[in-house]
Design a protein around this motif. Sequence first.
Motif, PDB file in Angstrom:
ATOM      1  N   TYR A 137      -5.666   1.367   3.768  1.00 60.53           N
ATOM      2  CA  TYR A 137      -4.867   0.795   2.703  1.00 60.53           C
ATOM      3  C   TYR A 137      -3.773  -0.042   3.359  1.00 60.53           C
ATOM      4  O   TYR A 137      -2.854   0.474   3.969  1.00 60.53           O
ATOM      5  CB  TYR A 137      -4.212   1.887   1.856  1.00 60.53           C
ATOM      6  N   HIS A 192      -7.963   1.736  -5.867  1.00 58.37           N
ATOM      7  CA  HIS A 192      -8.553   1.917  -4.538  1.00 58.37           C
ATOM      8  C   HIS A 192      -9.292   0.660  -4.092  1.00 58.37           C
ATOM      9  O   HIS A 192      -9.173   0.231  -2.932  1.00 58.37           O
ATOM     10  CB  HIS A 192      -9.510   3.117  -4.557  1.00 58.37           C
ATOM     11  N   SER A 241      -4.282   9.642   3.631  1.00 61.07           N
ATOM     12  CA  SER A 241      -5.116   8.775   2.788  1.00 61.07           C
ATOM     13  C   SER A 241      -4.809   7.306   3.049  1.00 61.07           C
ATOM     14  O   SER A 241      -5.712   6.474   3.147  1.00 61.07           O
ATOM     15  CB  SER A 241      -4.878   9.112   1.317  1.00 61.07           C
ATOM     16  N   LEU A 242      -3.535   6.978   3.190  1.00 58.89           N
ATOM     17  CA  LEU A 242      -3.110   5.611   3.475  1.00 58.89           C
ATOM     18  C   LEU A 242      -3.731   5.081   4.755  1.00 58.89           C
ATOM     19  O   LEU A 242      -4.168   3.929   4.832  1.00 58.89           O
ATOM     20  CB  LEU A 242      -1.583   5.561   3.570  1.00 58.89           C
ATOM     21  N   LEU A 286      -6.832  -1.998  -3.047  1.00 58.81           N
ATOM     22  CA  LEU A 286      -6.214  -1.665  -1.766  1.00 58.81           C
ATOM     23  C   LEU A 286      -7.128  -1.962  -0.590  1.00 58.81           C
ATOM     24  O   LEU A 286      -6.667  -2.345   0.489  1.00 58.81           O
ATOM     25  CB  LEU A 286      -5.821  -0.176  -1.740  1.00 58.81           C
ATOM     26  N   CYS A 343       0.937   4.218  -2.828  1.00 58.39           N
ATOM     27  CA  CYS A 343       0.719   5.617  -2.436  1.00 58.39           C
ATOM     28  C   CYS A 343       1.904   6.499  -2.821  1.00 58.39           C
ATOM     29  O   CYS A 343       1.726   7.655  -3.218  1.00 58.39           O
ATOM     30  CB  CYS A 343       0.438   5.706  -0.938  1.00 58.39           C
ATOM     31  N   ALA A 356       0.833  -1.204   0.000  1.00 65.00           N
ATOM     32  CA  ALA A 356       0.000   0.000   0.000  1.00 65.00           C
ATOM     33  C   ALA A 356       0.871   1.259   0.000  1.00 65.00           C
ATOM     34  O   ALA A 356       0.558   2.242  -0.683  1.00 65.00           O
ATOM     35  CB  ALA A 356      -0.926  -0.010   1.210  1.00 65.00           C
ATOM     36  N   MET A 357       1.954   1.227   0.748  1.00 65.05           N
ATOM     37  CA  MET A 357       2.866   2.368   0.771  1.00 65.05           C
ATOM     38  C   MET A 357       3.486   2.594  -0.605  1.00 65.05           C
ATOM     39  O   MET A 357       3.616   3.740  -1.059  1.00 65.05           O
ATOM     40  CB  MET A 357       3.968   2.144   1.816  1.00 65.05           C
TER      41      MET A 357
END
Length: 338
Positions: free
Chosen positions: A278, A99, A262-263, A102, A67, A63-64
Amino acid sequence: MMETIKQVAKETAKAETFAGTYYVVTPEGIVTDSFGFANRAERIPNQTNTRYGIASGTKLLTAMAICQLADSGKLSLHAKLADCLEIDFLAIDPEITVHQLLTHTSGIADYFDEEVMDDYEELWQQTPVYQMRKGKDFLPLFQQQEMKEKPGTTFRYNNSGYIVLGLVVEQASGLSFSDYVEKAIFQKAGMPRSGFFEMDALPEGAALGYIDEENGKWRTNVFSVPAKGGADGGAFVTAPEMARLWQELSAGKLMSKEMVASLLAPHVQVEDDLFYGYGGYMKGEAGRVYKHIFMGYDPGVNFRMACYPETGHVLVVCSNNSDGAFELQTAIETALFT
């Protein structure tokens, strides 16, 4: 408090026959200890800097990576799969968004469907586990299976979705998934002992994963997990380096603070006070998140990390057994907060 944590952890580790390391960051300082063996046959003990597999704890890294690439304009979090990945989708809906992948709401079939099987090792009875070294190696396990739900409608924990995300990272970055994470996350966060290691070529200081049999015998997990980890799981880390990763992430040193928000936002409600962002779960209410939860379970691997944004506490538990991390985490949290 520090001595209380250490004593509680010691008692719990003994009761659970826990093997691994815990690492607790508190406002008063750091508490850590290790138990059991990284190598049982050679009786090499686990230590603070032992490298442990973290199974699905790797999804935070995936996820990182996504992003970061979105932050740099190389992809959009709401891009359609067909616009950011050049593969033959077969039964996968090309309208799925990044999205949705995630947040486990893509609806694609999971190659490890826990409604069908509950033993991850069953997967490798037909598929040679030693061949599973790249994300594309997993595609035949789910690429032709029918969609489970309409995209965006249902939260269903999904390893296949994160395999696909790993392929998205590769196409957007021009690097293999493991190379990207090692360069853009491990190196930048100051995690020199972490990496994606092949199970048949583990480096110095890496713990072997152990599976205990009911008859008292044991075996390693070398034939029970993919030969090399990828976007859905299988990275190796040390407990202190995972705590450092959280601190570097929270400080906005690995992506913009807007993207960090957001993460770590609660994107999907899983249960009453449990949400998914995420790459990880979180506990919260009324727009307030008070605990982030990252976890991983594989045969011979057990990982838990809990991060408390309001108090600054970080708790990492890495184990090279199949069980025990949750029980140790719970005991330490009780000592910390009650």
